[in-house]
Write an enzyme that holds these catalytic residues in place. Structure first.
Site, PDB file in Angstrom:
ATOM      1  N   GLU A 219      37.298  48.501  34.082  1.00  0.00           N
ATOM      2  CA  GLU A 219      38.058  49.125  35.009  1.00  0.00           C
ATOM      3  C   GLU A 219      38.423  48.090  36.249  1.00  0.00           C
ATOM      4  O   GLU A 219      39.587  48.300  36.793  1.00  0.00           O
ATOM      5  CB  GLU A 219      37.573  50.470  35.440  1.00  0.00           C
ATOM      6  CG  GLU A 219      37.215  51.449  34.441  1.00  0.00           C
ATOM      7  CD  GLU A 219      38.529  51.962  33.667  1.00  0.00           C
ATOM      8  OE1 GLU A 219      39.635  51.598  33.973  1.00  0.00           O
ATOM      9  OE2 GLU A 219      38.495  52.885  32.941  1.00  0.00           O
ATOM     10  N   ALA A 220      37.413  47.302  36.599  1.00  0.00           N
ATOM     11  CA  ALA A 220      37.646  46.569  37.921  1.00  0.00           C
ATOM     12  C   ALA A 220      38.551  45.455  37.255  1.00  0.00           C
ATOM     13  O   ALA A 220      39.409  44.731  38.059  1.00  0.00           O
ATOM     14  CB  ALA A 220      36.373  45.716  38.143  1.00  0.00           C
TER      15      ALA A 220
END
Length: 315
Positions: free
Chosen positions: A189-190
Site C-alpha cells: 500500500e505504501a
C-alpha cells in the site's frame, strides 16, 4: 566446439542471474529516508512515469506491462537496525498488481502462501498453503482488528516479524493475519500511495514510539486503487479529479496521495482473483472504461453517473 558451448552457457547464466537480481528488492526500515528511498527504487524498477502528472521531479508512475515472471521478492531489513537477526523475512509480490502472495522465512526457505495464491511458486523455496485467503475481509476477521484505526510503528513491526518467523503449519492464525495486515500496509500500500508512505515514515525516526494510525481516508484510497488507475491517465489539467469520495484539486494533490497505478489496459491487471469485496481495488473488468471530463472535472464514470442520477431524482 567446447568454446562455443561454454560461451552459450555463460550467456544464459548471465541472463538468468540478471533476471534473479531484477526480481529481488530490499525494503530498508532503518530510517525514514532509507524507507522512502527503497520504495522509490521498487517503483522506478516496475513503473513508467506519466508525463501528464509530473511536478518538480516527482511523477505518477504506471506499472509496466512487463514480460516473463510476474513475481518479485521484497526483503525486509532494518526493523531493528542494531539486530541483524531481524533480516530473514521476505514478501513475495505479484508485479502487475502488487498483491502480496505470502511470506518466506529465509532461515528455512519455507514460502507460506495465501490460499488464493496456491498456484504460486518461488524459486528456492518450499511452499506451504495457508488456510485463509489474502483478502482484507479475511485478514481483518482472523486478526480481530479493522484496518481503519490500525496502529503501526517499529515495535509492532518487530512483534509482527517475530510472529511470522515463529509460524509453522497451514493455519492462518490471528498473529499471522495481524502481521500480514501491517506488512502489506507498509509495503504494497505504501508503494501505491504516498499518503500512506508519508503517514508511516515519520514513525521510523521517532524515538517516542509514536504510531501511524490508518485513517478511513487511507482505507478509501486502497479500495479505489483500480478506479483511480483507470481514470488518472486521462488527467490533462482538469480543475479536479473525482473518484467516489476521493477528490484531487491539482497535480500536487494527486502526487501527494498516489505514487503508482495499475496498467488498466493490460489484460493481466484486469484479472480479479480476489474475493468479491476486494474488487474495487482492481481495474474495472472492462478495460475500455476511462475517465469522463464534465464541467472541467475528471470523473470516474460510476461516480458521475451516481451524482447525475441523484440530481435527476431530486429535480
Amino acid at each position: 566446439m567446447k568454446i562455443i558451448i561454454f560461451r552459450v552457457l555463460t550467456f544464459f547464466f548471465v541472463i538468468f542471474s540478471v533476471n534473479v537480481v531484477a526480481k529481488e528488492f530490499t525494503l530498508d526500515f532503518s530510517t525514514a529516508k532509507t524507507y522512502v528511498d527503497s520504495l522509490n527504487v521498487i517503483r522506478s524498477a516496475i513503473g513508467t512515469p506519466l508525463q501528464t502528472i509530473s511536478s518538480g521531479g516527482t511523477s505518477l508512475l504506471m506499472i509496466d506491462s512487463g514480460s516473463g515472471d510476474n513475481l518479485f521478492a521484497v526483503d525486509v531489513r532494518g526493523i531493528d537496525p542494531e539486530e541483524g537477526r531481524f533480516n530473514n523475512l521476505r514478501l513475495i509480490v505479484e508485479r502487475n498488481n502488487l498483491y502480496v502472495t505470502g511470506f518466506v522465512n529465509r532461515t528455512n526457505n519455507v514460502f507460506y502462501r495465501f490460499a488464493d495464491f496456491s498456484h504460486v511458486t518461488f524459486p528456492g523455496t518450499t511452499a506451504v498453503t495457508l488456510s485463509g485467503d489474502s483478502s482484507y475481509t479475511t485478514l481483518q476477521r482472523v486478526a480481530g482488528i479493522s484496518r481503519t484505526g490500525m496502529q503501526i510503528n517499529r515495535h509492532s513491526l518487530t512483534t509482527s516479524y517475530l510472529d511470522l518467523m515463529s509460524h509453522s503449519g497451514t493455519s492462518l492464525t490471528q498473529s499471522v493475519a495481524r502481521a500480514m495486515l501491517r506488512f502489506v500496509t507498509v509495503t504494497a500500500e505504501a508503494l501505491r500511495f504516498r499518503q500512506i508512505q508519508r503517514g508511516f515514515r515519520t514513525t521510523l525516526d521517532d524515538l517516542s514510539g509514536r504510531s501511524y494510525v490508518m485513517t478511513a481516508e487511507d482505507v478509501d484510497l486502497t479500495l479505489n486503487w483500480g478506479r483511480l488507475s483507470s481514470v488518472l491517465p486521462d488527467y490533462h489539467g482538469q480543475d479536479s479529479v473525482r473518484v467516489g469520495r476521493i477528490s484531487f484539486g491539482s497535480i500536487n494533490a494527486i502526487l501527494g496521495s498516489v505514487a503508482l497505478i495499475l496498467n488498466c489496459h493490460h489484460h493481466a491487471s484486469r484479472v480479479a482473483r480476489m474475493a468479491s469485496d476486494e474488487f474495487p481495488s482492481m481495474c474495472p473488468a472492462d478495460g475500455r472504461v476511462r475517465g469522463i471530463t464534465h464541467n472541467k472535472i475528471l470523473w470516474d464514470s460510476s461516480t458521475l453517473g451516481a451524482i447525475l442520477m441523484r440530481r435527476t431524482i431530486s429535480s
